[in-house]
Design an enzyme around this catalytic site. Structure first.
Site, PDB file in Angstrom:
ATOM      1  N   ASP A  32      37.640  38.728  41.510  1.00 23.73           N
ATOM      2  CA  ASP A  32      38.649  39.694  41.066  1.00 23.73           C
ATOM      3  C   ASP A  32      38.234  40.264  39.711  1.00 23.73           C
ATOM      4  OD1 ASP A  32      41.011  41.051  41.289  1.00 23.73           O
ATOM      5  OD2 ASP A  32      42.303  39.358  40.760  1.00 23.73           O
ATOM      6  N   GLU A  62      50.123  44.712  47.739  1.00 20.46           N
ATOM      7  CA  GLU A  62      50.960  43.650  47.146  1.00 20.46           C
ATOM      8  C   GLU A  62      52.396  44.125  46.968  1.00 20.46           C
ATOM      9  OE1 GLU A  62      49.418  41.731  43.630  1.00 20.46           O
ATOM     10  OE2 GLU A  62      51.306  40.663  43.277  1.00 20.46           O
ATOM     11  N   GLU A  98      41.913  46.591  41.117  1.00 18.45           N
ATOM     12  CA  GLU A  98      43.244  47.196  41.202  1.00 18.45           C
ATOM     13  C   GLU A  98      43.152  48.701  40.969  1.00 18.45           C
ATOM     14  OE1 GLU A  98      46.146  45.257  38.724  1.00 18.45           O
ATOM     15  OE2 GLU A  98      45.536  43.264  39.398  1.00 18.45           O
ATOM     16  N   ASP A 104      42.485  36.962  39.157  1.00 19.53           N
ATOM     17  CA  ASP A 104      42.740  36.941  37.708  1.00 19.53           C
ATOM     18  C   ASP A 104      44.152  36.410  37.415  1.00 19.53           C
ATOM     19  OD1 ASP A 104      44.236  39.149  38.436  1.00 19.53           O
ATOM     20  OD2 ASP A 104      43.425  40.491  36.901  1.00 19.53           O
ATOM     21  N   SER A 105      44.907  36.095  38.476  1.00 25.06           N
ATOM     22  CA  SER A 105      46.155  35.349  38.307  1.00 25.06           C
ATOM     23  C   SER A 105      45.849  33.996  37.660  1.00 25.06           C
ATOM     24  CB  SER A 105      46.864  35.149  39.650  1.00 25.06           C
ATOM     25  OG  SER A 105      45.983  34.603  40.603  1.00 25.06           O
TER      26      SER A 105
HETATM   27  O1  KIV Z   1      44.783  37.633  40.851  1.00 28.52           O
HETATM   28  C1  KIV Z   1      45.294  37.427  41.955  1.00 28.52           C
HETATM   29  O2  KIV Z   1      45.534  36.307  42.398  1.00 28.52           O
HETATM   30  C2  KIV Z   1      45.639  38.611  42.730  1.00 28.52           C
HETATM   31  C3  KIV Z   1      46.706  38.423  43.745  1.00 28.52           C
HETATM   32  C4  KIV Z   1      48.027  38.382  43.060  1.00 28.52           C
HETATM   33  C5  KIV Z   1      46.673  39.489  44.733  1.00 28.52           C
HETATM   34  O3  KIV Z   1      45.138  39.654  42.484  1.00 28.52           O
END
Ligand code: KIV
Length: 285
Positions: free
Chosen positions: A88, A186, A119, A49-50
């Site tokens: 994610d 992380e 998370e 979700d980054s």
């Molecule tokens: O969304 C993402 O890329 C992540 C990483 C920062 C671990 O969750």
């Protein structure tokens, strides 16, 4: 003789952990990088979700929706033949209820993922348990959890003291108890990675989590030198695509402005004699 390459499964990952073979994991968002990462031999990919920050231009991951995640997930899935694919779960796709969590995790599997990442620790154990019961593998995510950035007050190293490190270990155990098969740590000190590897049976991944982890994760824009904004201290770049791309765009603009492009190899022509016919047709001949 080279071994035939096979699709990476949970069994492959567990074997690698058992045999002490480090696992490679990258965050991707699109089809072309998926094709290349898979060809390069990465073991796992995450549609993170980054995405919100690296591709969509949001200030945090919080605005990212399930629709946006699934759109990019499908693109990555189309590019992968072998790697283990993890989706994610974005902010508010699993927090409101167990039902939301199951439905949204299921959407990632329907889109072609092999597992989901979420998370949190003890506070999401009921969601993890429910999802796993329906046959969906789960990876937990502890330490710096970007969906809690408002609470954390920034993207700094987490758990540098014994009490908060113990909390991470307790959360990892809660995830394991709920049926998660792996955890991502992380931005934590290496000692935290060491203790989680030692004290749990989880496959432990680090993104800024130190060398004791069973595998490492990095974001593809950081690996490629394409970070827009701040690059995390733990992210190593293996290329400088930012400079290459910037120069390519500049050079293209220069050539168009100076009438260098399109040069003759980039120009098509009508069949012989047809232009003259056209000129007559429109009364200009
Ligand atoms: O969304 C993402 O890329 C992540 C990483 C920062 C671990 O969750």
């Amino acid at each position: 003789m080279s071994e035939e390459r096979r699709k990476v499964t949970i069994r492959t990952l567990l074997r690698k952990k058992r045999e002490g073979e480090k696992i490679t994991w990258v965050v991707l968002y699109d089809y072309p990088t998926a094709v290349l990462a898979d060809e390069a031999g990465v073991d796992m990919v995450l549609i993170g979700d980054s995405l919100g920050m690296t591709v969509l231009g949001y200030p945090t991951t919080l605005p990212v929706t399930m629709d946006e995640m699934l759109h990019h997930t499908r693109a990555v899935v189309r590019g992968i033949k072998y790697a283990f694919i993890v989706g994610d779960m974005p902010f508010m796709s699993y927090q409101p209820s167990i039902k939301d969590a199951i439905e949204n995790a299921g959407k990632f599997l329907k889109a072609g993922c092999d597992a989901v990442k979420m998370e949190g620790g003890a506070e999401i154990a009921d969601r993890v348990k429910a999802i796993v019961e329906f046959g969906i593998p789960v990876i937990g995510h502890l330490g710096l959890t970007p969906q809690k950035v408002s609470m954390l007050g920034g993207y700094m190293v987490q758990s540098s003291d014994a009490i908060s490190a113990k909390r991470i270990l307790d959360d990892a155990k809660a995830l394991e108890g709920a049926g998660a098969f792996a955890v991502l740590l992380e931005n934590v000190p290496e000692e935290v990675g060491k203790i989680v590897v030692k004290e749990t049976g989880l496959i432990t991944f680090g993104i800024g989590g130190g060398p004791y982890c069973d595998g490492q994760l990095l974001l593809s824009p950081d690996i490629l030198g394409l970070t827009i904004g701040v690059k995390p201290w733990f992210a190593k770049s293996y290329a400088n695509l930012r400079e290459i791309i910037l120069n390519a765009f500049k050079e293209y603009c220069r050539e168009v402005r100076e009438k260098v492009y399109p040069s003759k190899e980039y120009i098509a022509h009508m069949k012989e004699g047809e232009y003259e016919k056209l000129i007559k047709m429109i009364g200009r001949g």
